[in-house]
Motif scaffolding. Structure first.
Motif, PDB file in Angstrom:
ATOM      1  N   LYS A   1     -41.228 -19.556  47.851  1.00 55.81           N
ATOM      2  CA  LYS A   1     -42.604 -19.464  47.196  1.00 55.81           C
ATOM      3  C   LYS A   1     -42.491 -18.511  46.301  1.00 55.81           C
ATOM      4  O   LYS A   1     -42.090 -17.393  46.386  1.00 55.81           O
TER       5      LYS A   1
ATOM      6  N   LEU B   1     -39.128 -25.837  46.336  1.00 59.11           N
ATOM      7  CA  LEU B   1     -39.806 -24.396  45.431  1.00 59.11           C
ATOM      8  C   LEU B   1     -41.233 -24.817  45.499  1.00 59.11           C
ATOM      9  O   LEU B   1     -41.814 -25.920  44.946  1.00 59.11           O
ATOM     10  N   GLY B   2     -42.059 -24.108  45.934  1.00 60.09           N
ATOM     11  CA  GLY B   2     -43.420 -24.016  46.001  1.00 60.09           C
ATOM     12  C   GLY B   2     -44.027 -22.618  45.388  1.00 60.09           C
ATOM     13  O   GLY B   2     -43.441 -21.710  44.861  1.00 60.09           O
TER      14      GLY B   2
ATOM     15  N   ALA C   1     -43.896 -22.330  40.433  1.00 60.44           N
ATOM     16  CA  ALA C   1     -43.115 -23.751  40.863  1.00 60.44           C
ATOM     17  C   ALA C   1     -44.163 -24.894  40.071  1.00 60.44           C
ATOM     18  O   ALA C   1     -43.651 -25.683  39.753  1.00 60.44           O
ATOM     19  N   ARG C   2     -45.388 -24.533  40.500  1.00 58.75           N
ATOM     20  CA  ARG C   2     -46.166 -25.560  40.113  1.00 58.75           C
ATOM     21  C   ARG C   2     -46.474 -25.854  38.638  1.00 58.75           C
ATOM     22  O   ARG C   2     -47.335 -26.802  38.167  1.00 58.75           O
TER      23      ARG C   2
ATOM     24  N   GLU D   1     -41.484 -27.948  35.500  1.00 63.23           N
ATOM     25  CA  GLU D   1     -40.058 -28.166  36.011  1.00 63.23           C
ATOM     26  C   GLU D   1     -39.369 -26.988  35.380  1.00 63.23           C
ATOM     27  O   GLU D   1     -38.146 -27.145  35.785  1.00 63.23           O
TER      28      GLU D   1
ATOM     29  N   LEU E   1     -37.872 -24.898  38.252  1.00 60.29           N
ATOM     30  CA  LEU E   1     -36.867 -25.778  39.123  1.00 60.29           C
ATOM     31  C   LEU E   1     -35.471 -25.756  38.270  1.00 60.29           C
ATOM     32  O   LEU E   1     -34.584 -25.795  38.795  1.00 60.29           O
TER      33      LEU E   1
ATOM     34  N   GLN F   1     -39.347 -29.892  44.186  1.00 60.02           N
ATOM     35  CA  GLN F   1     -40.770 -29.200  44.292  1.00 60.02           C
ATOM     36  C   GLN F   1     -41.612 -29.475  45.325  1.00 60.02           C
ATOM     37  O   GLN F   1     -41.275 -30.708  45.808  1.00 60.02           O
ATOM     38  N   SER F   2     -42.418 -28.497  45.617  1.00 58.99           N
ATOM     39  CA  SER F   2     -43.129 -29.000  46.846  1.00 58.99           C
ATOM     40  C   SER F   2     -44.060 -30.289  46.719  1.00 58.99           C
ATOM     41  O   SER F   2     -44.532 -30.334  45.598  1.00 58.99           O
ATOM     42  N   GLN F   3     -44.223 -30.867  47.701  1.00 58.61           N
ATOM     43  CA  GLN F   3     -45.015 -32.219  47.718  1.00 58.61           C
ATOM     44  C   GLN F   3     -46.117 -32.187  48.542  1.00 58.61           C
ATOM     45  O   GLN F   3     -46.819 -33.047  48.866  1.00 58.61           O
TER      46      GLN F   3
END
Length: 405
Positions: free
Chosen positions: A214, A327-328, A332-333, A336, A339, A362-364
């Motif tokens: 995170k 990655l969250g 990260a959101r 890219e 990442l 990336q976190s989904q």
């Protein structure tokens, strides 16, 4: 009415072990369970009947007949009880009610200030939880509460320990305070640990070795190895933010710069650096807005933050050999860029065998990953073999007490 998975009398051993086989949701006959365990059919029948009587299993129809009466099948009953799952962040709180398989039945989120202190915030959260339970419980018992907080936690006691962004929370007995309202087991963990559990359950259920990183106001990692969340001896495993960052080739940092990863690459650190460069930035969310708006300086700073995170993760990859790095967090959101920076360094600096099948993604899992992880944390505790043995024994004892003489 609150019902608790806790000891009342000494149970017959093995009932909880039978139950673990059925937690995958697949319906089975008693004969199939006997074949899987090697136990006598009569022994399996007694334990399955006890689990049915306790409500932890449910009838699941009949299997195909091979001659004679078709055998009955049984399956895990996820509605045997409910958990209350809480995700506390620096500025938000989400409370959810989940069944024992981790399905979120209802949730609500509100804006908070974690600096308001534990009593005020927990009172608010517990009131939200009580309202959700009143609307969704439908007579089902509450069996546990799981809470994620944005700081280090001594997991064995549930007490936050020197949390940097949680004034007033240091050594506060969160479980004892919550149990004044809900007399059930209360588990408290660092938010990134429950995020790792939620991400695994949502996106990578067949992956046993996963690291969730995170990158937000701070930086931390949740480590799942061999299918189990790794907390370490005192609960501080995964504290990446306080690792000193190696100086990679081409690094512009001064050789005497001994700042740790959080001081270099967190959202707060990026905000400080961009503000010093003349940009109107005050928080991690401002950094995200700049990146999404295409600001070149913010994009490059985020990419460099990814490289710094990658320098630390390269060592982690060599030590733990995960299959997936997720990655969250808010940075990260933002796109890219973080990442890309992480991948650039990890794939270059980790050994080839460790990266041969490594995916960095990336976190989904979305906004409910944390409360899902908190619900999973509760379910794993209250549905462990020992807890199930105690629960079945308690149910049996109550039935015996109420039987006519």
């Amino acid at each position: 009415m609150v019902d608790v998975l806790r000891p009342v009398t000494v149970p017959s051993p093995g009932t909880g072990e039978i139950f673990q086989i059925l937690r995958d949701g697949q319906a089975r006959t008693k004969a199939e369970l006997a074949a899987l365990t090697g136990l006598a059919r009569s022994t399996v029948a007694l334990r399955v009947d006890a689990l049915l009587a306790a409500g932890l299993l449910r009838p699941a129809g009949e299997a195909a007949s091979t001659g004679g009466r078709p055998p009955a099948r049984v399956a895990f009953n996820p509605r045997a009880g409910l958990s209350l799952a809480v995700d506390l962040g620096a500025t938000h709180a989400t409370v959810a009610v989940a069944d024992l398989s981790g399905v979120i039945l209802d949730a609500r989120t509100r804006t908070i200030d974690i600096g308001d202190g534990p009593e005020k915030l927990l009172d608010t959260i517990l009131a939200d939880g009580a309202a959700l339970l009143a609307a969704t419980a439908d007579g089902l018992p509450l069996v546990g509460v799981g809470i994620g907080v944005p700081g280090p936690v001594e997991h064995s006691t549930g007490r936050p320990t020197n949390p940097p962004i949680m004034p007033g929370w240091d050594r506060f007995d969160v479980p004892a305070y919550v149990q004044r309202t809900f007399d059930v087991p209360v588990l408290v963990d660092n938010d990134v640990n429950i995020l790792a559990l939620g991400e695994q359950a949502t996106s990578w259920p067949r992956v046993d070795d996963l690291i969730f990183v995170k990158v937000s106001t701070g930086i931390g990692a949740g480590i799942i190895a061999g299918g189990q969340l790794q907390r370490g001896a005192q609960g501080s495993a995964g504290d990446m933010g306080h690792v000193q960052v190696p100086r990679g080739a081409g690094s512009e940092r001064d050789p005497d710069d001994e700042r740790d990863l959080e001081a270099l690459a967190s959202g707060s650190a990026l905000a400080i650096a961009l503000r010093a460069a003349g940009h109107e930035v005050h928080s991690a969310s401002d950094v995200v807005d700049l990146v999404r708006g295409g600001n070149a300086a913010a994009i490059e700073a985020t990419r460099q933050a990814g490289r710094d995170v990658g320098e630390v993760l390269a060592t982690v990859v060599n030590l733990l050999n995960p299959s997936i790095i997720v990655l969250g967090g808010s940075i990260a959101r933002a796109g890219e860029h973080l990442l890309a920076g992480v991948r650039e360094v990890v794939y270059r600096r980790s050994i080839p065998l460790a990266t041969q099948h490594l995916a960095i993604v990336q976190s989904q899992a979305g906004d409910r990953a944390a409360v899902l992880g908190a619900a999973i944390m509760v379910a794993r505790e209250v549905l462990s073999p020992a807890s199930v043995d105690r629960y079945v024994a308690a149910k049996g004892s109550k039935s015996a007490d109420s039987a006519p003489i």
